[in-house]
Design a protein around this motif. Structure first.
Motif, PDB file in Angstrom:
ATOM      1  N   VAL A 152       0.840  -1.196   0.000  1.00 35.51           N
ATOM      2  CA  VAL A 152       0.000   0.000   0.000  1.00 35.51           C
ATOM      3  C   VAL A 152       0.877   1.249   0.000  1.00 35.51           C
ATOM      4  O   VAL A 152       0.653   2.199  -0.753  1.00 35.51           O
ATOM      5  CB  VAL A 152      -0.928  -0.005   1.228  1.00 35.51           C
ATOM      6  N   SER A 153       1.909   1.226   0.838  1.00 33.89           N
ATOM      7  CA  SER A 153       2.831   2.359   0.865  1.00 33.89           C
ATOM      8  C   SER A 153       3.449   2.556  -0.507  1.00 33.89           C
ATOM      9  O   SER A 153       3.630   3.681  -0.970  1.00 33.89           O
ATOM     10  CB  SER A 153       3.929   2.117   1.889  1.00 33.89           C
ATOM     11  N   ALA A 154       3.772   1.451  -1.165  1.00 40.70           N
ATOM     12  CA  ALA A 154       4.425   1.557  -2.469  1.00 40.70           C
ATOM     13  C   ALA A 154       3.460   2.118  -3.510  1.00 40.70           C
ATOM     14  O   ALA A 154       3.801   3.018  -4.275  1.00 40.70           O
ATOM     15  CB  ALA A 154       4.924   0.184  -2.904  1.00 40.70           C
ATOM     16  N   LEU A 155       2.233   1.589  -3.523  1.00 39.01           N
ATOM     17  CA  LEU A 155       1.306   1.970  -4.592  1.00 39.01           C
ATOM     18  C   LEU A 155       0.683   3.335  -4.322  1.00 39.01           C
ATOM     19  O   LEU A 155       0.708   4.227  -5.173  1.00 39.01           O
ATOM     20  CB  LEU A 155       0.202   0.912  -4.712  1.00 39.01           C
ATOM     21  N   ILE A 156       0.121   3.502  -3.109  1.00 33.46           N
ATOM     22  CA  ILE A 156      -0.686   4.684  -2.844  1.00 33.46           C
ATOM     23  C   ILE A 156       0.175   5.825  -2.326  1.00 33.46           C
ATOM     24  O   ILE A 156       0.059   6.957  -2.780  1.00 33.46           O
ATOM     25  CB  ILE A 156      -1.811   4.338  -1.851  1.00 33.46           C
TER      26      ILE A 156
END
Lengths: 101, 639
Positions: free
Chosen positions: B260-264
């Motif tokens: 999630v940190s990577a994508l969003i």
């Protein structure tokens, strides 16, 4: 004023006052009831007397109305008194106190 | 719009472009409603939806490449949305050079991260729900970038906010994650206020919030209001893109799962603010004051982000600080677009795309490290992981070289353009951007050295192991993108973006040889790397954070007082206000109404005594009443 009319009005006033005093001072429900009838009839007497004096019929008719209403009232009133008597074995208006605070 | 010049296939592709959004949205719906029926395989539906959307975006992109530059931008009406009297809002998609680049970034990086998550979330009992939320995010983000009006954009804008909230708080059993999700949501609302106010102003002046109408009528808006709209949009961008002063939520957002940190919170959603400003370039062109404000906010954020990155020990928070700082660079370029020439918008998007690749790469690398060390995020417990995690190390190194800007990797080209544009605008701004690049090199080298080099400081019982192939292959793909994206896009993107930023015909020298400024940037970067190696590579890193009196470190460890400032400026006044309101409510309003009730009660206690229940006293009262009426009538007659 016509002396006959005066006499009748005085009679009616006396009857009304007797009825009123009776309502206020007696405890027996039946007596109170009769006193109320007395007051009603005092009023009737006035109706009839003034109708006679003025030569109109309105008062006569009104007297009939009062009688009819009084008759109906007697039916309701007497049945209440009988019901209260059956429940409480008394006709005194001071004894039933279920509605009292 | 006339699209008769396109081939039949391309027309069809454009016409059904809403499928881009509908596929992941439908998948999210299916996963959330009927998911329990196929719980163990449900994640593959999510991966498939994302990949399908990606395939559609690639096809669309190919169709756009084959058409002439003039016909590339197409407005696709989908449905009438709101109709009130003579006023209608249509729901449409705008497929153009800018939105297709975003769609490609979102769907490709999104698909890679979906695949990675299959491995990363393998042990999580709520994996199906996780993929549903990821799909929801992809759909909302695509709606955001493909929208043809601010109102439709706003729906996507709120949708990504919702997805971000759900995913930050995905491990809801942790109170810190739940709090972080709430914090992100509330701080984003402040930014949303800016966007809604901008929309209200646009509607008041232009009678419409569609991009085409607003940009066509922007000349007619009062200059003061154009500047105000610029500031409103900047506020919105600050909220979504974690720029100062609304930056504090991004660090806490690292409570979410690493994909999630990577994508969003690295590659896509947090860059929505940059998108908003680049998309609104027609407004900023007429609002130089607002553009200068964008530049100032960007510069402050570059330093605040770098500062936090330099002083944190949590690997994800270092990367989060770095994200803030890099988005600062994008915002800098976006702000410069109106000040030195629209070509800077292309630089902003260029850096956004390369950053999306290498930052997602590094976040997933960090996730791989966490996977290997039982979820530890403290870099002081790492060290010497390069032997244990060779693939993670090599891919992470690609991302590292890309972000600090070593030629010919991606970050070199994209950041160099921005630094040069900054120098072109103002010497001070240029120097600030230059120093920021040096700081980037410093904190990223610190991260790399503490994680992968030196002696092993592993916590007892931790045996680092390389992640499974389903996680390493996405890492390799993103590493390749980190290496190649700069070279691939460098010369091309400026021409491609030309129609969006209305610089048709303008040429900007793109040389392959480093310019003097480029050499200066490289020298600063080298300085940052050497300083970090000097400080952290020579001696052993203590496994607990050393006590320090260095004010820079203390302030950095406390997130540059982000929370303290929020608490004093917003939280405490609001709390005081609610306490005051409560006091007024309790002692003022409540007492008044309670007193009124008590007064009524006391009055009734008095009057109820009249009800004796004695028939004869009632009769007496009746007689007296009748007498009173009679007397009054008599007085009336006499008078």
């Amino acid at each position: 004023m016509n002396p006959t009319l005066l006499a009748v009005v005085t009679l009616a006033a006396v009857l009304f006052c007797i009825g009123l005093v009776g309502v206020l001072i007696r405890r027996n429900a039946l007596i109170i009831f009769m006193c109320v009838e007395l007051m009603l009839n005092a009023a009737n007497l006035l109706f009839v007397a003034f109708a006679w004096a003025h030569g109109g019929l309105d008062g006569q008719v009104a007297a009939f109305f009062v009688m009819v209403v009084a008759a109906a009232e007697v039916v309701v009133g007497l049945s209440i008194i009988v019901a209260v008597y059956r429940a409480r074995r008394t006709t005194s208006v001071d004894v039933p106190d279920a509605l009292r605070l | 719009m006339e699209i008769g010049t396109l081939t039949f296939d391309a027309t069809g592709l454009y016409q059904y472009s809403w499928l881009l959004i509908a596929i992941p949205a439908l998948s999210a719906l299916l996963l959330l409603t009927f998911g329990p029926l196929f719980d163990r395989k449900a994640h593959w539906l999510g991966v498939f939806a994302s990949c399908a959307s990606c395939g559609y975006a690639l096809a669309l992109f190919y169709a756009m490449l084959r058409t002439g530059a003039a016909e590339r931008a197409v407005d696709v009406p989908v449905a009438e949305w709101i109709s009130a009297g003579s006023w209608t809002v249509s729901f449409g998609l705008q497929i153009d050079q800018l939105s297709i680049l975003f769609a490609l970034l979102i769907t490709t990086v999104g698909s890679i991260i979906h695949i990675y998550s299959v491995g990363y979330m393998a042990d999580d009992p709520r994996r199906r729900r996780f993929f549903a939320y990821l799909n929801l995010f992809i759909a909302a983000m695509l709606l955001l970038v493909l929208a043809d009006s601010y109102l439709t954009l706003f729906v996507g804008w709120e949708g990504v906010g919702l997805a971000s909230y759900l995913l930050i708080g995905f491990w809801q059993h942790k109170p810190s994650a739940a709090a972080a999700a709430k914090k992100a949501f509330v701080m984003n609302r402040i930014g949303d206020l800016g966007l809604t106010m901008a929309m209200f102003s646009m509607f008041a002046w232009c009678g419409s919030v569609s991009f085409a109408d607003v940009f066509a009528k922007v000349d007619g808006i009062d200059p003061g209001w154009v500047t105000a709209i610029g500031f409103f949009l900047l506020l919105a961008a600050c909220g979504k893109s974690a720029q100062v002063p609304l930056q504090a939520w991004l660090l806490d957002a690292m409570e979410g799962p690493t994909p999630v940190s990577a994508l969003i919170h690295a590659a896509t959603m947090v860059t929505a603010g940059v998108y908003l400003i680049v998309r609104s370039n027609a407004i900023y062109a007429l609002a130089p004051v607002a553009s200068v404000a964008v530049v100032i906010v960007a510069l402050v954020t570059i330093f605040v982000g770098a500062w936090i990155g330099c002083s944190k020990d949590d690997i994800k928070k270092v990367l989060a600080g770095s994200t803030m700082s890099q988005i600062g660079y994008m915002m800098l370029a976006a702000g410069l677009g109106a000040l030195i020439g629209p070509v800077a918008y292309a630089f902003a998007i260029f850096h956004l795309l390369t950053h999306g690749c290498f930052k997602a790469n590094m976040f997933l690398g960090a996730g791989s490290v966490m996977h290997a060390t039982d979820g530890d995020v403290d870099m002081r417990h790492f060290g010497a992981l390069r032997k244990a995690l060779p693939v993670t190390f090599l891919t992470f190194a690609c991302g590292y070289l890309a972000i600090i800007g070593i030629p010919p990797l991606a970050g070199y080209f994209s950041k160099d353009h921005i630094v040069e544009a900054a120098f072109e605008y103002h010497l001070g701004v240029g120097l600030a951007a230059l120093i920021g690049a040096g700081l980037t090199a410093f904190y990223m080298t610190r991260l790399l050295v503490m994680t992968f080099f030196g002696k092993a400081r592993w916590v007892e019982g931790v045996h680092p192991h390389e992640s499974p192939k389903i996680m390493t292959i996405p890492l390799i793909l993103l590493a390749l993108a980190s290496i190649g994206a700069g070279v691939a896009l460098n010369a091309w993107i400026i021409d491609w973006m030309a129609p969006i930023s209305a610089v048709a015909g303008e040429t900007h020298a793109v040389s392959w040889m480093p310019t003097p400024i480029g050499i200066a940037t490289l020298a600063t970067v080298a300085l940052g790397v050497l300083a970090a190696i000097w400080l952290f590579g020579r001696c052993e890193v203590p496994s607990t954070p050393p006590q320090t009196k260095n004010p820079l470190v203390i302030v950095g460890r406390r997130d540059v007082f982000g929370d303290v400032i929020n608490d004093t400026l917003v939280v405490k006044p609001v709390m005081a206000l609610s306490t005051a309101a409560d006091v007024v409510d309790q002692s003022g309003l409540d007492r008044m109404w309670n007193g009124l009730g008590k007064g009524t009660l006391a009055l009734s206690q008095l009057t109820r005594k009249v009800q004796t229940g004695r028939v004869r006293s009632y009769a007496l009262v009746t007689v007296l009443g009748a007498l009173l009426v009679g007397v009054l009538l008599l007085i009336g007659q006499l008078g």
